[in-house]
Design an enzyme around this catalytic site. Sequence first.
Site, short mmCIF file in Angstrom:
data_model
loop_
_atom_site.label_atom_id
_atom_site.label_comp_id
_atom_site.label_asym_id
_atom_site.label_seq_id
_atom_site.Cartn_x
_atom_site.Cartn_y
_atom_site.Cartn_z
N LYS A 32 0.10 5.34 -6.39
CA LYS A 32 -0.94 5.35 -7.31
C LYS A 32 -2.03 6.61 -6.88
CE LYS A 32 -4.67 4.10 -6.28
NZ LYS A 32 -5.27 2.69 -6.02
N GLU A 43 -7.12 1.96 -13.41
CA GLU A 43 -6.71 3.01 -12.55
C GLU A 43 -5.67 4.00 -13.44
OE1 GLU A 43 -7.98 2.40 -8.03
OE2 GLU A 43 -5.88 1.74 -8.48
N HIS A 51 -26.58 21.36 -0.90
CA HIS A 51 -26.87 21.77 -2.26
C HIS A 51 -25.99 22.95 -2.29
CE1 HIS A 51 -28.62 22.63 -6.00
NE2 HIS A 51 -28.72 24.11 -5.65
N CYS A 77 0.76 -1.25 0.21
CA CYS A 77 -0.05 -0.11 0.02
C CYS A 77 0.95 1.18 -0.06
CB CYS A 77 -1.02 0.11 1.41
SG CYS A 77 -1.91 1.42 1.24
N CYS A 95 -1.49 1.59 -3.16
CA CYS A 95 -2.30 2.84 -3.15
C CYS A 95 -1.76 4.09 -2.87
CB CYS A 95 -3.22 2.60 -1.70
SG CYS A 95 -3.36 0.88 -1.08
N GLU A 107 -25.91 15.06 -3.08
CA GLU A 107 -27.20 15.19 -2.72
C GLU A 107 -28.25 14.54 -3.78
OE1 GLU A 107 -29.07 19.12 -3.66
OE2 GLU A 107 -27.53 19.68 -5.06
N TYR A 114 -9.26 -3.25 -10.99
CA TYR A 114 -8.96 -2.11 -10.28
C TYR A 114 -7.56 -1.66 -10.73
CZ TYR A 114 -11.55 -2.83 -6.11
OH TYR A 114 -12.50 -3.00 -4.98
P1 NDP Z 1 -8.18 -7.73 -10.41
O1 NDP Z 1 -8.75 -9.16 -9.94
O2 NDP Z 1 -9.20 -6.52 -9.90
O3 NDP Z 1 -8.43 -7.70 -11.76
C1 NDP Z 1 -7.49 -8.65 -12.75
C2 NDP Z 1 -7.98 -8.37 -14.19
O4 NDP Z 1 -7.02 -9.16 -14.90
C3 NDP Z 1 -9.50 -8.87 -14.23
O5 NDP Z 1 -9.84 -7.86 -15.35
C4 NDP Z 1 -9.00 -10.37 -15.14
O6 NDP Z 1 -10.36 -10.81 -15.90
C5 NDP Z 1 -7.82 -10.00 -15.78
N1 NDP Z 1 -7.36 -11.18 -16.08
C6 NDP Z 1 -6.96 -12.03 -14.94
N2 NDP Z 1 -6.02 -13.24 -15.55
C7 NDP Z 1 -5.80 -12.82 -16.87
C8 NDP Z 1 -5.29 -13.51 -17.85
N3 NDP Z 1 -4.43 -14.62 -17.66
N4 NDP Z 1 -5.11 -12.88 -19.19
C9 NDP Z 1 -6.03 -11.80 -19.27
N5 NDP Z 1 -6.51 -11.04 -18.21
C10 NDP Z 1 -6.38 -11.49 -17.23
O7 NDP Z 1 -6.83 -7.48 -9.92
P2 NDP Z 1 -5.86 -6.24 -10.14
O8 NDP Z 1 -4.28 -6.89 -10.40
O9 NDP Z 1 -6.50 -5.10 -10.84
O10 NDP Z 1 -5.85 -5.74 -8.43
C11 NDP Z 1 -5.79 -6.83 -7.42
C12 NDP Z 1 -6.38 -6.64 -6.18
O11 NDP Z 1 -6.12 -5.45 -5.51
C13 NDP Z 1 -7.85 -5.97 -6.50
O12 NDP Z 1 -8.79 -7.07 -6.49
C14 NDP Z 1 -8.07 -5.29 -5.17
O13 NDP Z 1 -8.45 -6.28 -3.93
C15 NDP Z 1 -6.77 -4.60 -4.77
N6 NDP Z 1 -6.82 -3.27 -5.35
C16 NDP Z 1 -7.52 -2.38 -4.99
C17 NDP Z 1 -7.44 -1.00 -5.24
C18 NDP Z 1 -8.34 0.06 -4.84
O14 NDP Z 1 -8.92 -0.22 -3.62
N7 NDP Z 1 -8.57 1.06 -5.21
C19 NDP Z 1 -6.68 -0.48 -6.48
C20 NDP Z 1 -5.70 -1.52 -6.65
C21 NDP Z 1 -5.88 -2.96 -6.43
P3 NDP Z 1 -11.50 -11.25 -15.43
O15 NDP Z 1 -12.36 -9.98 -15.12
O16 NDP Z 1 -12.11 -12.14 -16.66
O17 NDP Z 1 -11.27 -12.23 -14.42
#
Ligand code: NDP
Length: 442
Positions: free
Chosen positions: A50, A179, A432, A42, A47, A437, A175
């Site tokens: 980012k 982002e 407002h 983080c 976080c 709101e 995510y």
């Molecule tokens: P996510 O699990 O959110 O997203 C992973 C993405 O990659 C999905 O769209 C998934 O597709 C895709 N994917 C997975 N495997 C493959 C593959 N082999 N080929 C192509 N695409 C693939 O993971 P992130 O890495 O974005 O983030 C990890 C975690 O970190 C989040 O789930 C969250 O818990 C945390 N996080 C939180 C944040 C916040 O609170 N603002 C910011 C960043 C991270 P599909 O949808 O089809 O499975």
Amino acid sequence: MKYDYDLLVIGAGSGGVRAARIAAGYGKRVAICEGDKVGGTCVIRGCVPKKLFVYASQYSKMFKAAKTFGWDIQSQFNWPELLQNKDAEINRLNGIYLNLLANAGVELIRGFGTFVDAHNIKIAEKTYSAERILIATGGSPTVPDIPGKEHVITSNEALDLPQLPASITINGGGYIAVEFACIFNALGVKVNLVYRGPQILRTFDSEIAAFAQQSFIDAGINVFTDTSISAVEKTEAGLVCKSNQADITSDVVFFATGRQANTERLNLTKVGIATQANGQVVVDEEQRTSLEHVFAVGDVSNQDNLTPVAIREGHYLVDRLYAGGEQYPDYDFIPTTVFCQPEIGTCGLTEDEARAQHANIKTYTSTFRAMKYAMSDVNEKTLMKIVVNEDTDQVLGMHVCGADGGEMIQGFGVALKQGLTKTQLNSTIGIHPTSAEEFVTL
Ligand code: NDP
């Protein structure tokens, strides 16, 4: 004394540091080991940096809107300066974490921990014993095993690119992918966002996800859906992503395809600690692993992977272990934000989840252009959505895609958790003029 420590924490990220310093505050002999900078994902590579990048990128839209408010601004973006200031801020936060540990009386041991046996952990060639052990090693990005994966960066490297690329291809629809797509797009980079399914942000409310996807396209991001990258090739023209749809060429290729638990160094099988197929440590509601005296919190465990969840898990755990605490983390109605642009704030059930669980669901939506952009040619819009159980009047979910969505949902999340009804929502007077709101007038 039988053991060197009452508690040895492996991993000094958000969850581990909180657990260590609270336990030390209860008079326990606590050590924490860390092979990297103290602060964890983080603070060091997640976080915090980012969000600093999000702030940096939002200025381009503000400068665009500023003209209509009478400001004439000449702006020039300097990537190295942002990196330098970001690093300084992370070092400052790293210092705060070090002080928190030192002031609490936690011993910091530099190095990665490995189980020697059930009560002994080897760290940098020395072995330490502990009555209880807490695994808080977090997670790290994963890249699928495809030809050319060595050319691909992850969020770790994206935070330290030596120069801002002219173009970038980001693979993933979660995510991190969205982002960073919005950050780079707003900083003037040509962005290709590639997702294997029909619509990005699969786990979010589908109306919100569709709205976000269209907003990204309107903002200039090239969104490729139903597109799977099978290989990355280095050519004279740049890095070429081979896919089932098209060849996509850019300077940088960034995979945001999920994260895995950091367990490979721990030697868990040796001591019989169970993990899931994806590597995450299996814990029960006590945060206990398959060994009675070993616990796990945060991204390394099989619960929601969010910083505030890890902190809550670590804090309640040591309260229960050492101070008669009786509280357990509650995983219902966890508000969360995707810091894309426009920002997504969400809490509770999506419409699809609500319809799967309840017979009579009614939704309320509103789409509008926020006042701060009304006079400008910034076309960003806001979508707000409420999901209500008609039989009980309970609000099951609140979702927003729009400026400051996260700030809005944090407050409404408190009410949702207490069983907010639609009638109560509408009995609240709005502030407002704000965007928030809308939620009390829908
Ligand atoms: P996510 O699990 O959110 O997203 C992973 C993405 O990659 C999905 O769209 C998934 O597709 C895709 N994917 C997975 N495997 C493959 C593959 N082999 N080929 C192509 N695409 C693939 O993971 P992130 O890495 O974005 O983030 C990890 C975690 O970190 C989040 O789930 C969250 O818990 C945390 N996080 C939180 C944040 C916040 O609170 N603002 C910011 C960043 C991270 P599909 O949808 O089809 O499975």
